[in-house]
Design an enzyme around this catalytic site. Structure first.
Site, PDB file in Angstrom:
ATOM      1  N   ARG A 111       1.291  11.389  -3.161  1.00  0.00           N
ATOM      2  CA  ARG A 111       2.506  11.107  -3.940  1.00  0.00           C
ATOM      3  C   ARG A 111       3.188  12.426  -4.215  1.00  0.00           C
ATOM      4  O   ARG A 111       2.581  13.350  -4.772  1.00  0.00           O
ATOM      5  CB  ARG A 111       2.192  10.417  -5.265  1.00  0.00           C
ATOM      6  CG  ARG A 111       3.406  10.445  -6.197  1.00  0.00           C
ATOM      7  CD  ARG A 111       3.261   9.652  -7.460  1.00  0.00           C
ATOM      8  NE  ARG A 111       3.342   8.234  -7.184  1.00  0.00           N
ATOM      9  CZ  ARG A 111       3.655   7.310  -8.091  1.00  0.00           C
ATOM     10  NH1 ARG A 111       3.926   7.674  -9.335  1.00  0.00           N
ATOM     11  NH2 ARG A 111       3.696   6.044  -7.763  1.00  0.00           N
ATOM     12  N   HIS A 138       8.764   4.004  -1.038  1.00  0.00           N
ATOM     13  CA  HIS A 138       7.609   3.651  -1.876  1.00  0.00           C
ATOM     14  C   HIS A 138       6.939   2.421  -1.239  1.00  0.00           C
ATOM     15  O   HIS A 138       6.983   1.311  -1.777  1.00  0.00           O
ATOM     16  CB  HIS A 138       8.085   3.352  -3.302  1.00  0.00           C
ATOM     17  CG  HIS A 138       6.999   3.368  -4.335  1.00  0.00           C
ATOM     18  ND1 HIS A 138       5.668   3.597  -4.031  1.00  0.00           N
ATOM     19  CD2 HIS A 138       7.041   3.176  -5.685  1.00  0.00           C
ATOM     20  CE1 HIS A 138       4.957   3.560  -5.144  1.00  0.00           C
ATOM     21  NE2 HIS A 138       5.761   3.288  -6.157  1.00  0.00           N
ATOM     22  N   GLN A 141       4.350  -0.026  -2.982  1.00  0.00           N
ATOM     23  CA  GLN A 141       5.005  -0.878  -3.985  1.00  0.00           C
ATOM     24  C   GLN A 141       5.586  -2.134  -3.329  1.00  0.00           C
ATOM     25  O   GLN A 141       5.577  -3.227  -3.908  1.00  0.00           O
ATOM     26  CB  GLN A 141       6.111  -0.078  -4.697  1.00  0.00           C
ATOM     27  CG  GLN A 141       6.822  -0.837  -5.800  1.00  0.00           C
ATOM     28  CD  GLN A 141       5.978  -1.022  -7.052  1.00  0.00           C
ATOM     29  OE1 GLN A 141       5.400  -0.069  -7.555  1.00  0.00           O
ATOM     30  NE2 GLN A 141       5.892  -2.241  -7.549  1.00  0.00           N
ATOM     31  N   ASP A 235      14.989  -1.005 -11.661  1.00  0.00           N
ATOM     32  CA  ASP A 235      14.124   0.169 -11.804  1.00  0.00           C
ATOM     33  C   ASP A 235      14.790   1.074 -12.839  1.00  0.00           C
ATOM     34  O   ASP A 235      15.958   0.860 -13.217  1.00  0.00           O
ATOM     35  CB  ASP A 235      13.998   0.874 -10.443  1.00  0.00           C
ATOM     36  CG  ASP A 235      12.954   1.989 -10.449  1.00  0.00           C
ATOM     37  OD1 ASP A 235      12.170   2.080 -11.415  1.00  0.00           O
ATOM     38  OD2 ASP A 235      12.938   2.783  -9.481  1.00  0.00           O
ATOM     39  N   CYS A 276       9.130  -2.318 -10.926  1.00  0.00           N
ATOM     40  CA  CYS A 276       7.952  -1.571 -10.453  1.00  0.00           C
ATOM     41  C   CYS A 276       7.188  -0.909 -11.594  1.00  0.00           C
ATOM     42  O   CYS A 276       6.012  -0.580 -11.446  1.00  0.00           O
ATOM     43  CB  CYS A 276       8.375  -0.545  -9.407  1.00  0.00           C
ATOM     44  SG  CYS A 276       9.725   0.513  -9.934  1.00  0.00           S
ATOM     45  N   ARG A 321      -0.621  -4.245  -7.244  1.00  0.00           N
ATOM     46  CA  ARG A 321      -0.731  -2.898  -6.658  1.00  0.00           C
ATOM     47  C   ARG A 321      -2.167  -2.663  -6.195  1.00  0.00           C
ATOM     48  O   ARG A 321      -2.409  -2.050  -5.167  1.00  0.00           O
ATOM     49  CB  ARG A 321      -0.340  -1.807  -7.682  1.00  0.00           C
ATOM     50  CG  ARG A 321       1.078  -1.854  -8.232  1.00  0.00           C
ATOM     51  CD  ARG A 321       2.157  -1.694  -7.161  1.00  0.00           C
ATOM     52  NE  ARG A 321       1.954  -0.547  -6.313  1.00  0.00           N
ATOM     53  CZ  ARG A 321       2.190   0.732  -6.655  1.00  0.00           C
ATOM     54  NH1 ARG A 321       2.688   1.012  -7.838  1.00  0.00           N
ATOM     55  NH2 ARG A 321       1.969   1.721  -5.804  1.00  0.00           N
TER      56      ARG A 321
HETATM   57  N1   CP Z   1       5.318   1.712  -9.897  1.00  0.00           N
HETATM   58  C1   CP Z   1       4.588   2.847  -9.798  1.00  0.00           C
HETATM   59  O1   CP Z   1       4.566   3.508  -8.763  1.00  0.00           O
HETATM   60  O2   CP Z   1       3.878   3.116 -10.916  1.00  0.00           O
HETATM   61  P1   CP Z   1       3.173   4.522 -11.194  1.00  0.00           P
HETATM   62  O3   CP Z   1       4.253   5.570 -11.228  1.00  0.00           O
HETATM   63  O4   CP Z   1       2.490   4.326 -12.526  1.00  0.00           O
HETATM   64  O5   CP Z   1       2.200   4.799 -10.088  1.00  0.00           O
END
Ligand code: CP
Length: 336
Positions: A111, A138, A141, A235, A276, A321
């Site tokens: 990430r 992403h 997600q 979002d 998300c 997730r």
């Molecule tokens: N939606 C998402 O990626 O959550 P985090 O940032 O907590 O990983």
């Protein structure tokens, strides 16, 4: 016919655009299978003895926990490496880091900011690399979001899915392309200055025409975008690293807030709400209190009323997730 236990072996998972519609659907169905196995207490230790690296340049709750718990459920060892703990790109190039990690780990999650970094990790490590979020995409997600849609409607093709808000971020990019691939009527409602970049729209339109079979709409008219929608998605208005943009985004995006009035404009009584997360739906956070003090708002992209309503499936989505990330790790690394 895609065989999820064979066809993904050794592959990286960097963006949904890299997979066929059938492969995308196969991963979602495999996640549903793994979810059922976990609920029934059926062991699924397909990655026994493997080690995976979890590289996080940015903070995370859901993605980090989903990778860690998935690894343990699959019999693998997860090793978390935070931004301050490795040299990635600072004192050691991504290429060199990839070569070192690939000698020690069987798979790598990343990430961070740059899509190029995750692509370089995949190119040089020699092991599967999984994109846990970059500024462009992403993809994990998407699997969770689309599994949640399938759980609610029994299908993905033909679903009308509307995203309201900042159309230039990784979520809008990902939903536009993934929705097109899934054969949805995928719509983005955003002010013109925050529409997705032309190449992303073109990519989604081409995928819809050649593979998906649905439609793509990008508009500034939120009423047009939400009419007949089965899913309303939003979002945060200010993404990680953009914290100086609150005033500008509040002015631009207030018409796209997901509230009871916007939900009613769908004209349907079974529309679901997804996000998300994390969400700005109240002022029970430091950010929330700060925005409340500066701008007088008690929520931003979604009202507390919608967030807590029966239409809101955000915590099912968050749980998914885990099951979907587990499907990606198992499909690319597992021994069946
Ligand atoms: N939606 C998402 O990626 O959550 P985090 O940032 O907590 O990983």
């Amino acid at each position: 016919m895609v065989d999820v236990r064979k066809d993904f072996k050794g592959r990286s998972f960097l963006a949904i655009k890299d997979f066929t519609k059938e492969e995308f659907f196969a991963l979602i169905d495999f996640a549903a299978e793994l979810k059922a196995a976990k609920k029934a207490g059926v062991p699924h230790r397909y990655c026994e003895g493997k080690s995976i690296a979890l590289l996080f340049e940015k903070p995370s709750t859901r993605t980090r926990c989903a990778f860690a718990v998935s690894a343990v459920d699959l019999g693998a060892h997860p090793e978390y490496l935070g931004a301050s703990e490795i040299q990635l790109g600072k004192k050691e190039s991504v290429e060199d880091t990839a070569k070192v990690l690939g000698r020690m780990f069987d798979g790598i999650e990343f990430r961070g900011f740059s899509q190029k970094a995750v692509e370089q990790l995949a190119e040089f490590s020699g092991v599967p690399v999984w994109n846990g979020l970059t500024d462009q995409w992403h993809p994990t997600q998407m699997l969770a979001d689309f599994l949640t849609v399938k759980e609610n409607f029994g299908r993905l093709e033909g679903i009308t899915f509307t995203y309201c808000g900042d159309g230039r971020n990784n979520m809008a990019n990902s939903l536009l392309v993934s929705g097109a691939k899934a054969g949805m009527n995928i719509r983005i409602a955003a002010p013109e200055s925050l529409h997705p970049e032309p190449w992303v729209i073109e990519l989604a339109e081409n995928i819809a025409a050649q593979e998906g079979g649905g439609s793509v709409l990008v508009t500034a008219d939120e009423s047009e975008a939400v009419a007949d929608a089965d899913v309303i998605y939003t979002d945060v208005w200010v993404s990680m690293g953009e914290e100086d943009k609150f005033a500008e985004r509040i002015e631009l995006l207030t018409p796209y807030q997901v509230n009871a009035e916007l939900m009613a404009k769908t004209g349907k009584n079974n529309t679901i709400f997804l996000h998300c997360l994390p969400a700005f739906h109240d002022i029970e956070t430091i950010y929330g209190k700060d925005v409340n003090a500066k701008f007088g708002l008690d929520c931003m992209e979604v009202t507390d009323e919608v967030f807590r309503s029966s239409a809101s499936k955000v915590f099912d989505e968050a749980e998914n997730r885990l099951h979907t990330i587990k499907a990606v790790i198992a499909a690319t690394l597992g021994e069946f």
